[in-house]
Every structure is written in C-alpha cells, then in structure tokens.
Design an enzyme around this catalytic site. Structure first.
Site, PDB file in Angstrom:
ATOM      1  N   GLY A 147     -10.773  -3.054   3.000  1.00 52.43           N
ATOM      2  CA  GLY A 147     -11.695  -2.037   3.300  1.00 52.43           C
ATOM      3  C   GLY A 147     -10.859  -1.883   4.726  1.00 52.43           C
ATOM      4  N   THR A 162       3.144 -12.632   2.593  1.00 49.52           N
ATOM      5  CA  THR A 162       2.137 -13.193   1.734  1.00 49.52           C
ATOM      6  C   THR A 162       2.459 -14.198   0.575  1.00 49.52           C
ATOM      7  OG1 THR A 162       0.578 -13.291  -0.087  1.00 49.52           O
ATOM      8  CG2 THR A 162       2.427 -11.924  -1.057  1.00 49.52           C
ATOM      9  N   ASP A 195       0.676  -0.935   0.505  1.00 50.30           N
ATOM     10  CA  ASP A 195      -0.030   0.249  -0.376  1.00 50.30           C
ATOM     11  C   ASP A 195       0.892   1.651  -0.088  1.00 50.30           C
ATOM     12  OD1 ASP A 195      -2.731  -1.683   0.671  1.00 50.30           O
ATOM     13  OD2 ASP A 195      -1.513  -2.205   2.214  1.00 50.30           O
ATOM     14  N   LYS A 244       0.010   4.755  -8.471  1.00 50.63           N
ATOM     15  CA  LYS A 244      -0.111   5.893  -8.801  1.00 50.63           C
ATOM     16  C   LYS A 244       1.520   6.127  -9.495  1.00 50.63           C
ATOM     17  CE  LYS A 244       1.074  10.925  -7.595  1.00 50.63           C
ATOM     18  NZ  LYS A 244       0.658  11.481  -6.826  1.00 50.63           N
ATOM     19  N   THR A 252      -7.452  -1.011   0.259  1.00 49.34           N
ATOM     20  CA  THR A 252      -8.380  -1.019  -1.038  1.00 49.34           C
ATOM     21  C   THR A 252      -8.477  -1.993  -1.373  1.00 49.34           C
ATOM     22  OG1 THR A 252      -6.220  -0.110  -1.711  1.00 49.34           O
ATOM     23  CG2 THR A 252      -7.291  -0.329  -3.758  1.00 49.34           C
ATOM     24  N   HIS A 255      -4.080  -2.104  -6.262  1.00 42.97           N
ATOM     25  CA  HIS A 255      -3.757  -1.012  -6.936  1.00 42.97           C
ATOM     26  C   HIS A 255      -4.703   0.118  -7.842  1.00 42.97           C
ATOM     27  CE1 HIS A 255       0.552  -3.383  -7.961  1.00 42.97           C
ATOM     28  NE2 HIS A 255       0.253  -2.808  -6.845  1.00 42.97           N
TER      29      HIS A 255
END
Ligand code: IMP
Length: 435
Positions: A308, A245, A8, A13, A305, A36
């Site tokens: 939440g 992960t 994050d 961007k 994203t 993203h």
C-alpha cells in the site's frame, strides 16, 4: 513475460492475457513480495504467490523451485481464491518440493534489520535500509544460500523431522533477533513445528518434483508461460544493487528457478509502463518529486499492491528499459498504463545520462552508488489532451500518443506488440502502433 523496470509494470494483466495461449503457467522467482493485480469484469484479484493463470480455468500453475513460499500466506491466498468460486486442486497447482519456506522469523528479521538500518548513518547518501516489503524474502534466500538453517517445502509435512530441525534453528534465530533489538519471547520450536507441519499437510497434495513435471509438460508439447515476478532492475545480480530483491527476477532466473535448461522461451515479452515508478529506496534518475510525479501517482493509482506504499513516480527512463530488454532478451514490448499520460502538454523521455565528469552515456549503470549521480538527458515530445481509455484500436489513439509509442520502439529497437489503456482485459490494443 518479465518486468523491465522496478516492478509494478502491470504484469498481472499481461500474464492474464497471455494465459489464454498457454497450458502451463510457472512462477520461477521471488515470493509474496510480488503483487500481481488482475481485473476481470467487476472482480479484482491481487495475487502474491499463486501464478495469475490460476484465475483461468483448465490451466496448470507451477510454483517453481526458485520461489520462496510463505505457506501461511499461500494457504490464505488459496482460500481467498476458492471462496470466489475458483477451483484449486492437486492437478492445477503444483508446488516445488525444492522451493524454500519463508518462516515467521524471516519476516521478523527482515523488519528488524530494516529498522536498525534506517537509523544507521551512511556516507553515500541514500541510506542503508532497502525499503523491503518485510515479507521475509531476503532472510529466506539468505538461508537458502547459507544452507544449514534452510527449510524446503518437501520437508514441511514431516512433523518430527521439522521439530528436530527447528530446535537448532530457533535457538540460533532467537539470539540473532535479540541482537537486532527484537523484544519477544524466545521462538518456540514445538509450536512452530506443529503449525508449519500442519501447513505442510494442507499443501501436501500440491508439493511435488516440479522439475520432472515441467520437463514432462515440455516433452509432451504443452506450451509454458514463465511469469516473472518483481522486475529486471530488482534482479539480485543485474539490478540496482543493493536496492534490489534477493532473486534473479530477470529471465536469467528461469533455468535455475525451474530446472529447465536455457534457452527456455521462444519469445520474451518485456513489460514496461509508459512512465517509471519505484517502491522502496534506491536511485531513480527520472524521479519527479513535484507536481508531475504527484499527477502520475494519482492518475495511475500508484500505490503498492503488497504494502500500500505510495510509489515514487517520474518520466520514462529508456536507458533503464533498454538495458533490461538486453539482459532479458526481450523480443517484444508490452507498454502499459498509456492512459495515465493523457492531459500533459508535453512528455519527457530519457534516452541517455550525463555523468559527473560531463560524459554522456546511453548505457545503464546498475550500481546504485554510481547511478545516483546520473543526470537524465531529456527528449521533450508533445502530449495529448484527450482520455484514451475507451480506445478500441491503435488507430483511435491521438497522433501524439502514436508518436510517443513510435519513439519508444525506435529507441528500444523492439516492436510494441501490446498497449494497455486501462486495467480491464478489454482495454488492450494489440498490433503495431506504426500501422
Ligand atoms: P524485498 O523483495 O521485500 O526484499 O524488497 C526489496 C526491494 O524490492 C524493495 O525496494 C521493494 O520495494 C522492492 N520490491 C520487491 N518486490 C517488488 C515488486 O513486486 N514490485 C515492486 N517492488 C518490489
């Protein structure tokens, strides 16, 4: 480009900005656990599986073999993007036939295991559940490594083949889910084969040997941008295991996840926030659970994203970032969300840790159990009062903000080539902060 913290960092961007200079944009790891966010004018796009380059016309986007693909989610993402007038066709979206498929039972397994583990007793303190996104990432990668029950994108469209595989898989998975306490009817191989082979047919034109395609692009002089998902501190081998992960999300995942041999990249843009956040469980030495963390969360809109969930927030941990920059071979830094830090009287930077035996180290400790005992040693620097989100150039920034960037460069030994002061493409300050 690669995230240097726990995800994050604002990669959406940066990839959107860098896309302009590249022909091909490649995802090499992770799956729909990534999120993203790209803001273009009034439009906000949240991408999970599609490379962010899909939003710019004339680019080729590749989902490499290292990604785990949830075809249902991918199709709905494709539909969502198309409905906003963006073209997606067989020429601009290539999906590896070797990418592994995330099936519904992977998601059920992920959620059920988290449920069981969250109530398990653990003597080490942090608890056993990882706080996953429940997108089935771990079970899908486990199947890949386990081999016999895995399904790859190249198999999906063949309904008969899929049905015969699923007959065995469903029988085993039903028993496993049952053992994890999932109360549901047995998995139906016929229904799953029908549904997933239909997804395969819908995606068939995109599914190809992306390894040869990428080598061809490279041999033909096309420039390639590798879009890292998740982030280095979540890397399965080099992150804060086990709170990570299931893929190699550092740049070390690029060769394996694309089939392009190392070194793959001439430049590595390491992306960091001007502070630190983390979602899910696991140690986070600079976390602030009081008003400072709360203020960062609200100003930075630090909510996931993908899920939440409120993100855990704290001051900048440069021990962690310096480690990630080393693992990823970063050649420059993009410092994101600097605007969030306006209004603090002072800011803190952690550049070393104190360990329980009193020793001080500037080396990161990627073992979760040991990292839990690392206490940050702070450097306190002056903050700045004014909002900076309308700054056009580095020279518009208050001297304290420039000094903050300068100190980051000094500790990391890397130049900050990009500073972000807001979500818009225009809220980006390029060039050296030192002038
Ligand atoms: P999983 O990838 O869903 O298995 O989740 C494992 C851990 O990685 C959890 O703590 C997640 O919150 C975290 N995680 C996975 N992907 C991302 C990401 O893109 N950003 C931030 N955290 C992530």
């Amino acid at each position: 480009m690669v995230g240097l913290q726990w995800g994050d960092e604002g990669k959406g961007k940066v990839v959107d900005l860098l896309t302009a200079d590249h022909d091909v944009i490649v995802r090499y790891n992770g799956g729909a656990n990534a999120g993203h966010t790209v803001v273009i004018g009034e439009e906000k796009y949240a991408l999970h599986l599609l490379p962010s380059g899909i939003l710019s016309g004339g680019k080729i986007c590749v989902i490499g073999n290292g990604v785990v693909v949830d075809p249902e989610m991918l199709l709905s993402e494709i539909e969502g993007i198309r409905s906003r007038g963006i073209e997606i066709n067989a020429g601009n979206l290539l999906i590896s036939d070797r990418a592994h498929v995330v099936m519904p039972y992977h998601k059920e397994h992920d959620a059920a295991l988290e449920r069981v583990l969250s109530s398990a007793i653990d003597d080490s303190g942090p608890g056993l559940s990882i706080g996953t996104t429940k997108r089935g990432i771990g079970p899908a990668y486990a199947d890949k490594v386990h081999r016999s029950l895995a399904i790859r994108m190249g198999e999906l469209a063949d309904a008969d083949h899929l049905r015969s595989r699923l007959e065995v898989i469903c029988a085993i998975r039903t028993r496993e889910l049952d053992a994890l306490g999932v109360e549901a009817p047995p998995l139906d191989p016929h229904e799953l084969a029908e549904r997933y082979s239909e997804y395969g047919r819908l995606l068939e034109n995109h599914i190809t040997d992306t390894v040869y395609a990428l080598h061809d692009f490279r041999n033909n002089g096309r420039s390639i941008l590798f879009e890292g998902a998740n982030a280095c501190l979540l890397d399965i081998d080099h992150g804060t295991f086990p709170y990570v992960t299931s893929s190699n999300c550092s740049t070390l995942g690029i060769p394996a996840g694309t089939g392009l041999p190392a070194p793959c990249a001439d430049e590595v843009v390491g992306i960091m926030k001007a502070y630190t956040t983390r979602v899910g469980a696991g140690p986070f030495p600079t976390e602030d659970t009081g008003p400072i963390g709360e203020r960062i969360r609200e100003r930075g809109n630090e909510y996931g994203t993908t899920t939440g969930r409120p993100r855990r927030c704290g001051w900048l941990d440069l021990v962690a970032v310096r480690y990630s920059a080393m693992i990823c071979g970063a050649t420059s830094i993009a410092c994101m969300l600097l605007d969030v830090l306006s209004g603090f009287d002072e800011l803190k930077i952690c550049s070393s840790y104190r360990l329980p035996d009193g020793t001080v180290t500037d080396r990161f400790i990627p073992d979760a159990r040991r990292l839990l005992n690392a206490e940050p040693i702070w450097e306190t620097v002056p903050g700045w009062a004014e909002e900076i989100d309308t700054s056009q150039n580095r020279s518009d920034l208050p001297p304290e903000a420039l000094a903050y960037l300068d100190r980051i460069q000094e500790i990391l030994g890397l130049p900050i080539h990009l500073v972000s002061v807001g979500p818009e493409r225009t809220q980006t300050l390029a060039g050296s902060p030192c002038g």
